[in-house]
Design a protein around this motif. Structure first.
Motif, PDB file in Angstrom:
ATOM      1  N   ARG A  78      51.129 -21.966  -3.157  1.00 43.29           N
ATOM      2  CA  ARG A  78      49.928 -21.154  -2.985  1.00 43.29           C
ATOM      3  C   ARG A  78      49.263 -21.472  -1.637  1.00 43.29           C
ATOM      4  O   ARG A  78      48.793 -20.568  -0.939  1.00 43.29           O
ATOM      5  N   TRP A  79      49.210 -22.755  -1.285  1.00 40.76           N
ATOM      6  CA  TRP A  79      48.609 -23.179  -0.019  1.00 40.76           C
ATOM      7  C   TRP A  79      49.368 -22.580   1.162  1.00 40.76           C
ATOM      8  O   TRP A  79      48.765 -22.057   2.101  1.00 40.76           O
ATOM      9  N   TRP A  80      50.685 -22.647   1.108  1.00 41.90           N
ATOM     10  CA  TRP A  80      51.496 -22.152   2.212  1.00 41.90           C
ATOM     11  C   TRP A  80      51.445 -20.627   2.298  1.00 41.90           C
ATOM     12  O   TRP A  80      51.423 -20.055   3.397  1.00 41.90           O
ATOM     13  N   GLU A  81      51.421 -19.955   1.155  1.00 42.06           N
ATOM     14  CA  GLU A  81      51.287 -18.493   1.167  1.00 42.06           C
ATOM     15  C   GLU A  81      49.959 -18.089   1.804  1.00 42.06           C
ATOM     16  O   GLU A  81      49.903 -17.153   2.617  1.00 42.06           O
ATOM     17  N   ALA A  82      48.888 -18.821   1.462  1.00 40.53           N
ATOM     18  CA  ALA A  82      47.584 -18.527   2.048  1.00 40.53           C
ATOM     19  C   ALA A  82      47.609 -18.748   3.556  1.00 40.53           C
ATOM     20  O   ALA A  82      47.006 -17.974   4.318  1.00 40.53           O
ATOM     21  N   ARG A  83      48.306 -19.786   3.994  1.00 39.86           N
ATOM     22  CA  ARG A  83      48.384 -20.045   5.442  1.00 39.86           C
ATOM     23  C   ARG A  83      49.120 -18.923   6.163  1.00 39.86           C
ATOM     24  O   ARG A  83      48.729 -18.522   7.270  1.00 39.86           O
ATOM     25  N   LYS A  84      50.168 -18.396   5.560  1.00 42.39           N
ATOM     26  CA  LYS A  84      50.885 -17.284   6.175  1.00 42.39           C
ATOM     27  C   LYS A  84      50.013 -16.033   6.229  1.00 42.39           C
ATOM     28  O   LYS A  84      50.042 -15.285   7.214  1.00 42.39           O
ATOM     29  N   VAL A  85      49.237 -15.808   5.177  1.00 38.91           N
ATOM     30  CA  VAL A  85      48.347 -14.649   5.159  1.00 38.91           C
ATOM     31  C   VAL A  85      47.297 -14.768   6.255  1.00 38.91           C
ATOM     32  O   VAL A  85      47.004 -13.794   6.969  1.00 38.91           O
ATOM     33  N   LEU A  86      46.738 -15.968   6.426  1.00 39.25           N
ATOM     34  CA  LEU A  86      45.748 -16.166   7.486  1.00 39.25           C
ATOM     35  C   LEU A  86      46.378 -16.056   8.874  1.00 39.25           C
ATOM     36  O   LEU A  86      45.725 -15.629   9.832  1.00 39.25           O
ATOM     37  N   GLY A  87      47.638 -16.434   8.995  1.00 39.07           N
ATOM     38  CA  GLY A  87      48.343 -16.212  10.251  1.00 39.07           C
ATOM     39  C   GLY A  87      48.445 -14.727  10.554  1.00 39.07           C
ATOM     40  O   GLY A  87      48.311 -14.304  11.715  1.00 39.07           O
ATOM     41  N   GLY A 262      38.400 -23.043   0.334  1.00 37.91           N
ATOM     42  CA  GLY A 262      37.118 -23.701   0.192  1.00 37.91           C
ATOM     43  C   GLY A 262      36.847 -24.731   1.267  1.00 37.91           C
ATOM     44  O   GLY A 262      37.325 -24.631   2.406  1.00 37.91           O
ATOM     45  N   LEU A 263      36.083 -25.762   0.887  1.00 39.09           N
ATOM     46  CA  LEU A 263      35.648 -26.787   1.842  1.00 39.09           C
ATOM     47  C   LEU A 263      36.165 -28.168   1.484  1.00 39.09           C
ATOM     48  O   LEU A 263      35.679 -29.168   2.022  1.00 39.09           O
ATOM     49  N   ASP A 264      37.135 -28.252   0.575  1.00 41.52           N
ATOM     50  CA  ASP A 264      37.718 -29.548   0.234  1.00 41.52           C
ATOM     51  C   ASP A 264      38.511 -30.091   1.420  1.00 41.52           C
ATOM     52  O   ASP A 264      38.995 -29.322   2.268  1.00 41.52           O
ATOM     53  N   PRO A 265      38.674 -31.418   1.496  1.00 38.27           N
ATOM     54  CA  PRO A 265      39.363 -32.015   2.656  1.00 38.27           C
ATOM     55  C   PRO A 265      40.777 -31.489   2.886  1.00 38.27           C
ATOM     56  O   PRO A 265      41.242 -31.469   4.023  1.00 38.27           O
ATOM     57  N   ASN A 266      41.447 -31.067   1.807  1.00 36.28           N
ATOM     58  CA  ASN A 266      42.831 -30.611   1.958  1.00 36.28           C
ATOM     59  C   ASN A 266      42.964 -29.097   2.021  1.00 36.28           C
ATOM     60  O   ASN A 266      44.088 -28.580   2.034  1.00 36.28           O
ATOM     61  N   ASP A 267      41.848 -28.376   2.057  1.00 33.89           N
ATOM     62  CA  ASP A 267      41.908 -26.923   2.171  1.00 33.89           C
ATOM     63  C   ASP A 267      42.283 -26.507   3.587  1.00 33.89           C
ATOM     64  O   ASP A 267      42.252 -27.308   4.523  1.00 33.89           O
ATOM     65  N   LEU A 268      42.601 -25.244   3.735  1.00 39.56           N
ATOM     66  CA  LEU A 268      42.960 -24.717   5.049  1.00 39.56           C
ATOM     67  C   LEU A 268      41.724 -24.684   5.964  1.00 39.56           C
ATOM     68  O   LEU A 268      40.602 -24.488   5.493  1.00 39.56           O
ATOM     69  N   PRO A 269      41.930 -24.842   7.275  1.00 39.29           N
ATOM     70  CA  PRO A 269      40.795 -24.819   8.224  1.00 39.29           C
ATOM     71  C   PRO A 269      40.348 -23.391   8.505  1.00 39.29           C
ATOM     72  O   PRO A 269      40.448 -22.899   9.641  1.00 39.29           O
ATOM     73  N   VAL A 270      39.834 -22.721   7.468  1.00 41.74           N
ATOM     74  CA  VAL A 270      39.499 -21.303   7.596  1.00 41.74           C
ATOM     75  C   VAL A 270      38.379 -21.083   8.610  1.00 41.74           C
ATOM     76  O   VAL A 270      38.391 -20.094   9.352  1.00 41.74           O
ATOM     77  N   ASN A 272      37.743 -22.832  11.314  1.00 38.64           N
ATOM     78  CA  ASN A 272      38.323 -22.929  12.659  1.00 38.64           C
ATOM     79  C   ASN A 272      39.124 -21.685  13.016  1.00 38.64           C
ATOM     80  O   ASN A 272      39.095 -21.217  14.168  1.00 38.64           O
ATOM     81  N   ILE A 273      39.846 -21.145  12.032  1.00 40.69           N
ATOM     82  CA  ILE A 273      40.640 -19.941  12.280  1.00 40.69           C
ATOM     83  C   ILE A 273      39.729 -18.778  12.649  1.00 40.69           C
ATOM     84  O   ILE A 273      39.996 -18.026  13.599  1.00 40.69           O
ATOM     85  N   ALA A 274      38.612 -18.616  11.901  1.00 40.23           N
ATOM     86  CA  ALA A 274      37.672 -17.529  12.195  1.00 40.23           C
ATOM     87  C   ALA A 274      37.057 -17.704  13.581  1.00 40.23           C
ATOM     88  O   ALA A 274      36.928 -16.733  14.352  1.00 40.23           O
ATOM     89  N   ASN A 275      36.683 -18.930  13.918  1.00 47.02           N
ATOM     90  CA  ASN A 275      36.103 -19.186  15.245  1.00 47.02           C
ATOM     91  C   ASN A 275      37.104 -18.920  16.365  1.00 47.02           C
ATOM     92  O   ASN A 275      36.743 -18.386  17.419  1.00 47.02           O
ATOM     93  N   ASN A 276      38.352 -19.291  16.145  1.00 45.42           N
ATOM     94  CA  ASN A 276      39.380 -19.050  17.167  1.00 45.42           C
ATOM     95  C   ASN A 276      39.635 -17.563  17.369  1.00 45.42           C
ATOM     96  O   ASN A 276      39.863 -17.104  18.500  1.00 45.42           O
TER      97      ASN A 276
END
Length: 287
Positions: A78-87, A262-270, A272-276
């Motif tokens: 699920r984490w990796w799928e979310a990362r691909k979607v954000l990419g 979310g904002l947990d330590p192991n969540d994706l850096p969403v 940072n992605i939005a700011n970039n």
């Protein structure tokens, strides 16, 4: 190779980054330490032989390993799928901004489109959390922000406003039919990305599976001293605590990354992605 200072050392990173797990599991570790200490005291001080064959703890440990692998792999998928979607969100936002710059003549709508495309990642990430933070959208006009506040589903609102402005430009004859369709394809892609994120966010793992796994780990930790106490004696206490901590850490991290927005330590850096994305679009505008 440049020397690392202490703040960059592996030792520092382990205890500064992973320390939050100790805090989260502190109460559980105490509840495991108490019965383990009692068993060790009975065996060492009371001269009561409570040792058992290690076959049962070993068998339970093998089953636990399989369960942990399954739980971790499911969450990581699920984490990796979310990362691909954000990419995909990054790529689509850049493409959209580049096409707007090249295809549209200078106008108020063009400026607003750049702002709305930049705003979409910000409203999407907060839509997946607890609500939109309008202070992050200070680069938008007040009129647009007022329109967004009238919507419950703000990412949909942003896409609606994007398409309204594209239609205004088209109605003035400043872009062709083909150009309009090409630009709207990017809006469709943003909607698709949003739907994929919502699917991950709103489809949690079954709670019964999590409760069962946690209960199994606790029972395993209670039984484990019976197979270790004869050889390890008092060292059984830290051994059980460490094994329990490692197993529960895997479960805790898996619970965090199964909803990685979310904002947990192991969540994706969403954030940072939005700011970039915003910075990339600003560069596209100025070049």
């Amino acid at each position: 190779m440049p020397k690392k200072n202490f703040a960059q050392s592996t030792f520092f990173l382990i205890f500064s980054y992973k320390g939050y797990l100790v805090k989260r599991l502190a109460v559980d570790l105490l509840w495991i330490a108490i019965p383990t200490t009692i068993l060790c005291a009975i065996h060492e001080l009371g001269h009561v032989d409570i040792e058992t064959n290690f076959t049962l703890p070993g068998l339970m440990g093998a089953i636990l390993g399989i369960l942990l692998v399954f739980r971790n792999n499911t969450a990581y998928d699920r984490w990796w799928e979310a990362r691909k979607v954000l990419g995909g969100l990054v790529n689509t936002s850049r493409n959209y901004a580049l096409q707007v710059k090249q295809l549209l003549p200078d106008s108020k709508e063009k400026t607003e489109l750049f702002g709305l495309i930049s705003a979409f990642p910000f409203v999407l990430k907060e839509h997946l959390r607890s609500g939109v933070i309008y202070q992050e959208l200070d680069f938008l006009d007040e009129e647009i922000i007022k329109e967004l506040k009238n919507w419950d589903h703000v990412p949909n609102a942003v896409n609606q406003l994007i398409q309204v402005r594209l239609k205004s430009v088209y109605d003035r004859g400043e872009i062709t039919d083909f150009q309009l369709l090409k630009l709207i394809e990017n809006s469709d892609e943003l909607i698709d990305i949003m739907g994929k994120c919502e699917r991950i966010h709103k489809t949690p793992m079954p709670q019964s599976h999590t409760y069962l796994l946690r209960a199994y780990i606790y029972i395993y930790a209670i039984i484990m001293p019976l197979g270790l106490i004869e050889n390890l004696e008092w060292w059984t206490i830290p051994a059980v605590i460490i094994i329990y901590y490692v197993a529960m850490s895997i479960v805790t991290i898996s619970e965090e990354i199964e909803d990685p927005f979310g904002l947990d330590p192991n969540d994706l850096p969403v954030d940072n992605i939005a700011n970039n994305i915003y910075k990339n679009i600003q560069e596209i505008i100025t070049k």
